[in-house]
Design a protein around this motif. Sequence first.
Motif, short mmCIF file in Angstrom:
data_model
loop_
_atom_site.label_atom_id
_atom_site.label_comp_id
_atom_site.label_asym_id
_atom_site.label_seq_id
_atom_site.Cartn_x
_atom_site.Cartn_y
_atom_site.Cartn_z
N GLU A 452 -5.84 -2.68 14.70
CA GLU A 452 -5.32 -1.37 15.15
C GLU A 452 -4.70 -0.60 14.00
OE1 GLU A 452 -1.75 0.32 18.04
OE2 GLU A 452 -2.35 -1.80 18.14
N LEU A 453 -3.94 -1.28 13.14
CA LEU A 453 -3.29 -0.59 12.02
C LEU A 453 -4.31 -0.14 10.98
CD1 LEU A 453 -0.10 -2.79 11.54
CD2 LEU A 453 -0.22 -0.49 12.48
N PHE A 454 -5.30 -1.00 10.69
CA PHE A 454 -6.29 -0.59 9.69
C PHE A 454 -7.20 0.52 10.23
CE2 PHE A 454 -5.13 -4.40 7.38
CZ PHE A 454 -5.34 -4.02 6.06
N ALA A 455 -7.23 0.69 11.55
CA ALA A 455 -7.98 1.82 12.11
C ALA A 455 -7.32 3.15 11.80
CB ALA A 455 -8.12 1.64 13.63
N THR A 456 -6.01 3.13 11.45
CA THR A 456 -5.29 4.36 11.09
C THR A 456 -5.35 4.64 9.60
OG1 THR A 456 -3.20 3.17 10.82
CG2 THR A 456 -3.72 3.99 13.03
N PHE A 457 -6.29 4.00 8.90
CA PHE A 457 -6.36 4.16 7.43
C PHE A 457 -6.56 5.62 7.03
CE2 PHE A 457 -9.20 4.56 3.76
CZ PHE A 457 -8.38 4.05 2.77
N VAL A 462 -2.14 5.56 1.89
CA VAL A 462 -1.35 5.50 0.65
C VAL A 462 -1.24 4.07 0.13
CG1 VAL A 462 0.89 6.01 -0.38
CG2 VAL A 462 -0.06 7.55 1.33
N VAL A 463 -0.63 3.19 0.91
CA VAL A 463 -0.36 1.84 0.42
C VAL A 463 -1.65 1.04 0.26
CG1 VAL A 463 0.87 -0.31 0.91
CG2 VAL A 463 1.94 1.88 1.43
N VAL A 464 -2.59 1.18 1.20
CA VAL A 464 -3.85 0.44 1.10
C VAL A 464 -4.59 0.82 -0.17
CG1 VAL A 464 -6.05 -0.02 2.22
CG2 VAL A 464 -3.97 0.21 3.60
N CYS A 465 -4.67 2.13 -0.44
CA CYS A 465 -5.36 2.57 -1.66
C CYS A 465 -4.62 2.09 -2.91
CB CYS A 465 -5.47 4.10 -1.67
SG CYS A 465 -6.61 4.75 -0.43
N PHE A 466 -3.30 2.08 -2.86
CA PHE A 466 -2.53 1.64 -4.03
C PHE A 466 -2.77 0.16 -4.29
CE2 PHE A 466 1.46 0.18 -6.03
CZ PHE A 466 1.39 0.96 -7.17
N MET A 904 0.03 -4.12 2.67
CA MET A 904 -0.78 -3.10 3.35
C MET A 904 -0.38 -2.97 4.82
SD MET A 904 -4.60 -3.54 1.68
CE MET A 904 -4.75 -5.29 2.00
N MET A 905 -0.07 -4.08 5.49
CA MET A 905 0.35 -4.03 6.88
C MET A 905 1.65 -3.25 7.03
SD MET A 905 -1.78 -5.52 8.98
CE MET A 905 -0.77 -5.99 10.39
#
Length: 1517
Positions: A452-457, A462-466, A904-905
Amino acid sequence: RARGPYYSPFTVGLSPLSCPEYQESFDGSCYEFVGPPRSRSFLSAQGWCERGGGHLAFILNDETQQFLQKHLQTEQDWWLGLAPASPNLTLDSAAAEGPLSWLDGSDVSYSNWVNDPDPGAGCGHILRSSGFQWEATSNCSQELHFICQFESGRSIACADHNATLQCGSGQVIEIDDSFYGRKTVHYCRTSPTSSATSTQEECSWIDVVDSVTGDCHGLQACQATADVASFGEPCPGLGSYLSVEYNCKDGQNILPLLLQNYDYSCIYYNIFYDSQILLPRLEGGQVNSTILELGNYSTLMIDVPSPDITLVLKMEPSEDIPFVLLLGHKDYPKDKQYVAKTQMPHQGNSQERYTWVLGPNDLTGKVGVHYLVVRPIVEAGVKSVNATVTVTSIAAQCKYWNETLSTWSEDGCRVGPLTTSLVTQCLCNHLTFFGSSFFIMPNLVDVSRTAELFATFSDNPVVVCFVGAIFIAYLLVVVWARRKDIKDIAKVKVTLLEDNDPLAEYRYMLNISTGHRRGASTSSQVTVTLLGTEGESEPHHLADPDKPVFERGAVDTFLLTTPFSLGELQSIRLWHDNSGGHPAWYINKVTVQDLETGQKWHFLCNSWLAIDMGDCILDKVFPVASDIDLKKFSNLFFMKTAKDFRDGHIWFSVISRPPTSTFTCVQRVSCCFSLLLCTMLTSIMFWGIPTDPSEQTMDLGHIEFTWQQVMIGVQSSIIMFPINLLIVSIFRNTRPRETKPGKPKAEPPSPQRERELTPDTVIKDIKKIAQSLSKAMKSPIPHLEFEMKPGQQTDINSLLSLVEDIIRQQNRKRSNNSQYLYRQLRHVEKELSLLGPSRFPNPDSYCRAVQQVQGMRGLLDPSPAESSEGDSSSKKQGGLPWWFVFIGWILVLATSGVSGYFTMMYGLTYGKDRSISWLISMVVSFFESLFITQPLKVLGFAAFFALVLKKVDQEDYGDAKFEGERDSTCSFYQPPPPTDIERMRSNMIKEQKVFALIKEILTYMGFMWMLLLVAYGQRDPNAYFLTQHIRQSFSQGISDSMSHKDVFNWANTSLLSNLFGEYPGFITDGNSKLVGNARLRQVRVQKNSCRIAHSMRPAVPDCHAPYSWEVEDMGSYGPGWNRSASGNASKTLHSPWQYQTQARLRAQPTWGSVVLYRGGGFVVDLGPESQNASSTLQYLFDNTWLDMFTRAVFVEFTVYNANVNLFCTVTLMLETTAVGAFQFRSELQSVRLYQSTGGLHIFVMASEVIYFLFILYYMYVQGKLMKLQKWAYFKTKWNLLELAIILLSWSALSVFIKRTLLGNRDMEYYHNHKDQFASFHETATADAVLGYLIAFLVLLATVKLWHLLRLNPKLHMITATLQRAWTDISGFLVVITIMFLAYSIASYLMYGWKLYSYRTLLDAALTMVSLQLGIFNYDEVLDYNPVLGAFLIGSCIIFMTFVVLNLFISVILVAFTQEQIHHKPSEEEEIVDLMLMKLCSLFGIKMKKEEKEDSDSPKENGMTASATNKGFSTISS
């Protein structure tokens, strides 16, 4: 933006004022701009502001006016806090001046009225489309927008309402003052108040500080109720209100019971019955406000987000009427179908009367859309009600941490009715443990919501890309690190020197450390010699053909062998041959280890071996360092610091790790990667943990921290460091994997080696053994010297006999060289066996030699040699087994993966804005730690070790691999002789001068380019055409001699027609805008200002002198210059008959053709229109404004031409020399005030900045030179020239700033006084001064080119010629000056009163100069007086031109001839030749070098020098 009525807009405290996002802060207050659909009448708007604790805005100064203008819409009207002036109800004071005052009764000291307010005005507002000016009105019922002002630290509440007090995090309330009653008639009123006189005696106020303090003191948030039942009614006629003044202070001195929920800290008090807890709410929480019309059954939709939410509904009716509320779920409620129902008002205080609290039980757990219906209760027969009600819905929860269940619970706690949009009131019936435990709980993240959280990418990348970027960067850096490791492996070796003697088997390990300074590495061939108590080694060339040596910061290891031990080393000698592109070498230290005994010697060198740095030497002997030297603070500190940065510091060691370390670069990068991800995880876990406002702060000087911060740091370290320390320890301490050596293949003897081996070779080896023994015994043997004489055949048997004698002597002295001599004899025996008897001329000699060698071996003890050969067991290495490296890599992958995943979470959970805030904080803190904190820690530990422990670290250079022996010869065994060193130093100095000269020329070219860009950027070629156009336009109708009438005719025709063109506001053809008005100014002289000759007094009654400042008329007159009317005229401010001073007119003195005129005078403005100007001129003409006392008339105006972006100040002068005729003169000055137009503006600005960077560079250079030369600096003309350029540059900058300030001042004056004359004369003068300074700068900078070309032989010869001839030249200059002055005075006296060219002494001097140049008007002199003129011109030509000037030129020519004869080529010319050679070689041009032969003949030398100069000039041209 809509908001609820119960609202406190700001947080008061010691920190800067914090306002909600929909408000603006200024000068200690928050301002809210309430626009549609919130338009209200004046009283309604004031009531709306009062419900939030504020009032309609006051504008007490221009700063506030300017602030409000930035946020207002010009097309709207806005209510202000203006009301009819009335006396203060508590003081016997009169009403404020004027019909209106501010709501608190203060005067309107600052105003911005469109028109003065009428006496009947009842309120005021900002008028639309008026430039934000105010308008007073009596129609206060009209609905307008309004501005609310909420003052910091002050809140008011009308009767039966609450005043909300709120402080920031970590602060509590302290009450300063509070009253209940009324001090002004304008607050909290429901109808317009006509006058306060009838109720003034009935109104008073009471002090309620103690009551409010008891309720709110020491709290972070509080609501004080204006309760009539508690306070009484001090003002029954008008009603009362509550006013509270308070401040916020730090909460560490207050000791309440600390409560904490998962979002905010709170203060616990009142433990009787239900415990009340006030929790601050987040800004922008679930709060909505809507206005409903009660004329029909209005319905409101409310969304309930979750089943455990409490819904708080607050009602604010416009009239005090009862009504029924019905709440339905997913459908409109009816009388019998509803979820909840109530009737208002309730019983209790005003806050609870109109508040409906619906808990989860009341809502029956239903989630989603609910419908609220409001029905008014009216009497029979009433069909509709003209009233409204404001409904504010607030969603709130009250939970506590249940330790038993380890979850958040709301049992025993409920939301109270005092909940507002700012504060949640929680009522609990038990003493719950709200405080935190010893450890700080991190933020929680739900792993089950991963998908569910990765669906809001897409919404929050920001943090995932970093984290992804860090992984990609890690992979790229690992590739680089692997390549670096491969290069480092090649460096890990011990170089076995090529020039080691095969017979020498005593081994020394040399570790030579090159410094880290800039240019420390060397390209030279380095040679070393060891000096000990038992002798010294042969010179050895330190080189390795397989790898570069002596690089910056590198440690090179060499194996040097000697025949026998050198004993205790005393010193080491190093030198190099100064070859290669960078021969200079900075050696840091040398460590020598005796591999036979294990003893080490340290040599602390820290010296340059260079001809141009340090001691300027190439050969130096360094003594061995003692224990005291090694334990000095400087040595220990720098050794420890260098070691920690190179190997200990995990981040910096990635770049500078020692090649011998088993901790590879890839492993270090991976450890950094794991550590970074763990740091990010611990940072984001505890990010945003709420702080406790009442927690005590620990103070250590300027460092303040709380226990919560300490525990977060400790917990982060516990999470992060153990695993990473384990990874680093595994990688650092794991042994490398051992490879099983293969079986060496037996190589057959080389036939070539056998052919090369001859008896002479064996004899030579025996001689070496004898020499080594002789040197070791320190007693040369005469027989040996005789046998070794050159050119004589040596018998091998006799030579071996001598060696045997030496061995016997050595045995008697008990020397310890037996084992090494045994190895050498075995080597000789092997050579004899390879030769065989057939190679010897006498086979008996061979057999005898073998027996002699074997006999000598028998004299030596073989056990040491055998033991040394048999000792093949190596030390067992310590550390972890090699396979532990896999465990390290598994830990790296595990920690990196887990840390990256949870980071990332957390980032996806926090949202985009919060993630960006965390990321910025994380990056800043990371770089601060990396570049500031950690280096300081390294330096601190190094200082501690150097001061306290004083332990010398034994450097480990790893297990080096010994390469096989190489046999070659080198020729670097003698240090360079002093003559060669001096020659190399001279060449180096010349090259340095060449590069310094090239650098100086290139730098000056850049400086000159920037200067010319700045110079031409300040000037516009269009300025000439603009001034010419204006001058020609206004000079039409001008004659050489003009009377007073002619002046007026010119003014009425040419002046007015051009001043007021066909386009209004523009002159001439409409291209130039008239800035302000034009004005006429005249200067006059006093009556009877000169004396008349006694004989002429009867005929001439009056005399008027020419103009001067002493006789200038500065009086006041009436029309027609009538003294009797001057009294009335003086009352008129701008009368043309009254003198006005230069300062008042903002003018400057003006140069005319005759004299310098003062800036004051009698002035008249021509006005903005041609008709007005024409009538003004007619009035002046009719009243004889120009008369016989007038000496000059000035027409002054300024224009702006937008086409070329230029202002032009115009001064048209008509002046007379008291002869009655006016002469015309014009002075026009163009200036650019707006620099922002044009495409090259940024380029010009960049040039100006770069130019002053050059100036700063030259200031630095001249400062160093001044410090070096001291007072001798000022004796050099070129230094003075540099100083003048620097001073002129800063002067130009100051004038530029002054011109900018003056321009802004003049433009501001023009915008404020557009109907008056705007003087730009001072700005134009500053611009002219700036132009002169820049012109002189360009002149001096161009002259400096002579100095840069000083090395050109031709220019050098010209300079030398002038110096040689200066004595004679100075004498002739005196003679020329005297004769020139004589003829100038004579011509002025003869022709000055008649001819124009001689009218002044200066003009006569210029005419004499023109005569020498051949530019002369002979006719005017001869026509005036042929005889006298011919004599004057002829004598001047004969004496000045034919005699004096020719002699002057002859002196220079003679000096030039002598200089050619005696000229000698200087060192500077050699530098120029060398520079040309360098430049030609750079561009690949071959240049033939001329060889000069020494000669004793001066003539030949002169010819040679001349030829060289010619050659150079040809090349340079």
